[in-house]
Enzyme design. Structure first.
Site, PDB file in Angstrom:
ATOM      1  N   LYS A 138      55.161  81.482 -20.689  1.00 57.42           N
ATOM      2  CA  LYS A 138      56.562  81.167 -21.015  1.00 57.42           C
ATOM      3  C   LYS A 138      56.716  79.683 -21.340  1.00 57.42           C
ATOM      4  O   LYS A 138      57.435  79.313 -22.278  1.00 57.42           O
ATOM      5  CB  LYS A 138      57.464  81.546 -19.842  1.00 57.42           C
ATOM      6  CG  LYS A 138      58.927  81.133 -20.058  1.00 57.42           C
ATOM      7  CD  LYS A 138      59.825  81.583 -18.938  1.00 57.42           C
ATOM      8  CE  LYS A 138      61.265  81.114 -19.209  1.00 57.42           C
ATOM      9  NZ  LYS A 138      62.230  81.654 -18.226  1.00 57.42           N
ATOM     10  N   HIS A 276      36.349 115.187 -45.006  1.00 53.77           N
ATOM     11  CA  HIS A 276      37.791 114.941 -45.091  1.00 53.77           C
ATOM     12  C   HIS A 276      38.556 115.649 -43.980  1.00 53.77           C
ATOM     13  O   HIS A 276      39.552 116.331 -44.226  1.00 53.77           O
ATOM     14  CB  HIS A 276      38.325 115.328 -46.468  1.00 53.77           C
ATOM     15  CG  HIS A 276      37.605 114.649 -47.587  1.00 53.77           C
ATOM     16  ND1 HIS A 276      37.640 113.284 -47.781  1.00 53.77           N
ATOM     17  CD2 HIS A 276      36.797 115.142 -48.556  1.00 53.77           C
ATOM     18  CE1 HIS A 276      36.898 112.966 -48.822  1.00 53.77           C
ATOM     19  NE2 HIS A 276      36.374 114.075 -49.308  1.00 53.77           N
ATOM     20  N   GLY A 305      27.172 114.233 -48.417  1.00 52.33           N
ATOM     21  CA  GLY A 305      28.046 113.115 -48.032  1.00 52.33           C
ATOM     22  C   GLY A 305      28.878 113.415 -46.810  1.00 52.33           C
ATOM     23  O   GLY A 305      29.861 112.717 -46.536  1.00 52.33           O
ATOM     24  N   ARG A 438      49.246 131.032 -47.002  1.00 52.85           N
ATOM     25  CA  ARG A 438      48.095 131.575 -46.283  1.00 52.85           C
ATOM     26  C   ARG A 438      47.170 132.385 -47.179  1.00 52.85           C
ATOM     27  O   ARG A 438      45.943 132.331 -47.050  1.00 52.85           O
ATOM     28  CB  ARG A 438      48.591 132.406 -45.102  1.00 52.85           C
ATOM     29  CG  ARG A 438      47.524 132.742 -44.087  1.00 52.85           C
ATOM     30  CD  ARG A 438      48.151 133.005 -42.750  1.00 52.85           C
ATOM     31  NE  ARG A 438      48.848 131.819 -42.271  1.00 52.85           N
ATOM     32  CZ  ARG A 438      48.251 130.769 -41.699  1.00 52.85           C
ATOM     33  NH1 ARG A 438      46.948 130.791 -41.492  1.00 52.85           N
ATOM     34  NH2 ARG A 438      48.941 129.733 -41.317  1.00 52.85           N
ATOM     35  N   PHE A 463      50.015 133.579 -37.876  1.00 52.28           N
ATOM     36  CA  PHE A 463      50.204 134.976 -38.270  1.00 52.28           C
ATOM     37  C   PHE A 463      50.340 135.136 -39.782  1.00 52.28           C
ATOM     38  O   PHE A 463      50.587 134.176 -40.511  1.00 52.28           O
ATOM     39  CB  PHE A 463      51.398 135.606 -37.544  1.00 52.28           C
ATOM     40  CG  PHE A 463      52.752 135.001 -37.856  1.00 52.28           C
ATOM     41  CD1 PHE A 463      53.273 134.995 -39.144  1.00 52.28           C
ATOM     42  CD2 PHE A 463      53.548 134.489 -36.837  1.00 52.28           C
ATOM     43  CE1 PHE A 463      54.532 134.473 -39.425  1.00 52.28           C
ATOM     44  CE2 PHE A 463      54.798 133.961 -37.099  1.00 52.28           C
ATOM     45  CZ  PHE A 463      55.293 133.960 -38.403  1.00 52.28           C
TER      46      PHE A 463
END
Length: 514
Positions: A138, A276, A305, A438, A463
């Protein structure tokens, strides 16, 4: 003015403290000290004044009270350019303290000890140290505060030149000091939160220490650094040892962490390949070499890679196979000397040793920064056993299909949503990751698998909102499906599976990963 004539030294970490204090004495600085530090400096033959000789009051309560005294904090907090402060110091026999060298009781090391008691932990909560550090920080216009032995050289260099430190240095050291006490208090708060079972306190402070600066972040125009927890467990990236190769990048660390998280799902010899942040190939075998072959064959294009994580020591046979393609990183519990010799022929290949085992990770908090704040949640460590699943089709899976379904379920948990994984013979045959719908993920997985899709099982992280994913699975030759269930149109998907003789089971557990 910030000329240094008087220093108070009280350190738990005594690295370099004798040499530092010796040069301070040679520069004409008077030294005050406490307890163990006083004994260390006096034992080295240095002139040092005990704290009780300054305060005129003994250390009491087993050392709990020694520096909490007006003659210490008055000497630290006085505004040297204020006549009223100087007058009060003179009236009360208070001398200024110009340099504070303090680091705190080893709380982190104490609570890391097996079987440590709460009483011992509490005794290692420093009170006087943080008070002195904060007072000095301080009042850094006049007082220099040092909490890190790495800064001794800088302070001595400036003292040799002018007998004082610069305003810029004092402010930088003050910032470091406040960071030091904040980190310390965060450790203590975290300890008490764990004791009381509080996972999401009203105020969350996370003590992290910079492990390394990184060349850049995800892209060259972004700055980045890697911070570690105070006590990273065995088998973590923060506690790993790099044995070879280039410095890790931001993207390397992210991908390696994703690979390690998936690897922890398995106890059998397993190889995980990640690109990734998504697994591109996972193989389980009787040997590591066999597991490598399966992971490689899962997607020989994407593994190029890639980041590889394995849960057995890398041996010569596996290393010979790994050497044949370009890889960024190999993480393993250890490497045999033969394997190291082989893999070190690849100049830039990063080799990370995790320790003798890759332990299962307990529940911890996962943080995600957002604009103006942070999202915090528990890590997804939920596992599913066969007996928890419900067969919803006319045909139940065969024993072999059950094994493959549970294998695929472990993998799909670590694939970005929307996620579909095809698997056969304890290896992934196709992975569809991060799609906006999906069925699109299912088509990608099937296209990647090609002929290997026939006879594979399929795992879905959430789901099916309609029957189209089952239709795509049937077209690819999938024989069994594992998914959470819970859609209002589950019956349509069940009927479609029955139509094609596909066995389907519901887990009632979702694994979204964004």
């Amino acid at each position: 003015m910030a000329t240094i004539r008087r220093a108070l030294i009280s350190v738990s970490d005594k690295t370099g403290i004798i040499d530092f204090a010796r040069e301070l004495v040679q520069l004409g600085v008077e030294i005050i000290s406490t307890g163990g530090t006083h004994r260390t400096l006096a034992g080295a033959g240095l002139p040092v004044t005990g704290i009780s000789d300054v305060t005129g009051f003994p250390e009491i309560l087993d050392g709990r009270v020694k520096t909490l005294h007006p003659k210490i904090h008055g000497g630290l907090l006085a505004v040297r350019g204020l006549a009223s402060h100087l007058k009060q110091m003179e009236e009360n026999g208070i001398s200024p303290i110009d340099l504070v060298v303090v680091n705190l009781y080893p709380f982190a090391q104490t609570i890391s000890k097996p079987g440590v008691s709460v009483e011992e932990a509490i005794e290692n909560i420093d009170i006087g140290g943080p008070s002195m550090v904060r007072s000095a920080a301080k009042n850094h216009q006049y007082v220099t505060v040092v909490v890190d032995p790495a800064d001794y050289g800088l302070v001595l260099e400036e003292l040799r030149e002018s007998g004082r430190t610069t305003a810029e240095t004092r402010r930088k050291l003050a910032a470091k000091a406040f960071g030091h006490t904040a980190h310390y208090d965060a450790l203590i708060a975290g300890y008490f939160n764990r004791l009381t079972g509080v996972s999401f306190p009203e105020q969350l402070t996370i003590p992290l220490t910079k492990q390394q600066a990184l060349r850049y972040g995800e892209n060259p125009h972004q700055q980045a650094a890697f911070y570690r927890e105070p006590l990273p467990g065995a088998g973590t990236l923060a506690s790993s040892t790099q044995l070879h190769g280039k410095e890790l990048s931001y993207n390397n660390i992210n991908d390696a962490n994703a690979a390690l998280a998936l690897l922890r799902e398995f106890t059998e010899p397993t190889v995980v390949a990640v690109k990734h942040m998504n697994p591109c190939g996972v193989g389980v075998g009787k040997t590591l070499s066999e597991a490598w072959q399966k992971a490689y064959e899962a997607d020989p294009v994407s593994i190029f890679g890639g980041i590889i994580a394995v849960n057995r020591p890398v041996d010569r046979d596996t290393a010979e196979k790994m050497k044949e393609i370009f890889l960024e990183i190999i993480l393993a519990p250890s490497f045999t000397e033969e394997a190291l010799t082989i893999l070190k022929t690849k100049k830039n290949l990063r080799l990370l040793a995790l320790g003798e085992e890759v332990p299962a990770e307990g529940a911890s908090l996962k943080l995600q920064s957002v604009s103006g704040g942070v999202l915090v949640q528990e890590e997804d460590i939920r596992a599913v056993r066969k007996e928890e699943c419900r067969v919803v089709t006319e045909r139940a899976p065969s024993e072999e299909e059950w094994e493959q379904l549970l294998f695929a379920w472990k993998v799909v948990k670590h694939v970005k949503s929307n996620a579909i994984v095809l698997a056969k013979d304890f290896r992934t045959t196709g992975v569809g990751a991060g799609q906006m719908n999906r069925v699109g993920a299912a088509v990608i997985a099937a296209n990647q698998a090609k002929e290997d899709a026939k006879g594979s099982v399929l795992a879905s992280d959430a789901f099916f909102p309609m029957k189209d994913t089952v239709e795509a699975a049937a077209k690819a030759g999938v024989t069994a499906i594992i998914q959470p269930g819970g859609s209002i149109r589950d019956e349509e998907s069940i009927a479609e599976a029955n139509k094609h003789g596909i066995a389907m089971v519901f887990t009632s557990v979702r694994h979204f990963k964004h």
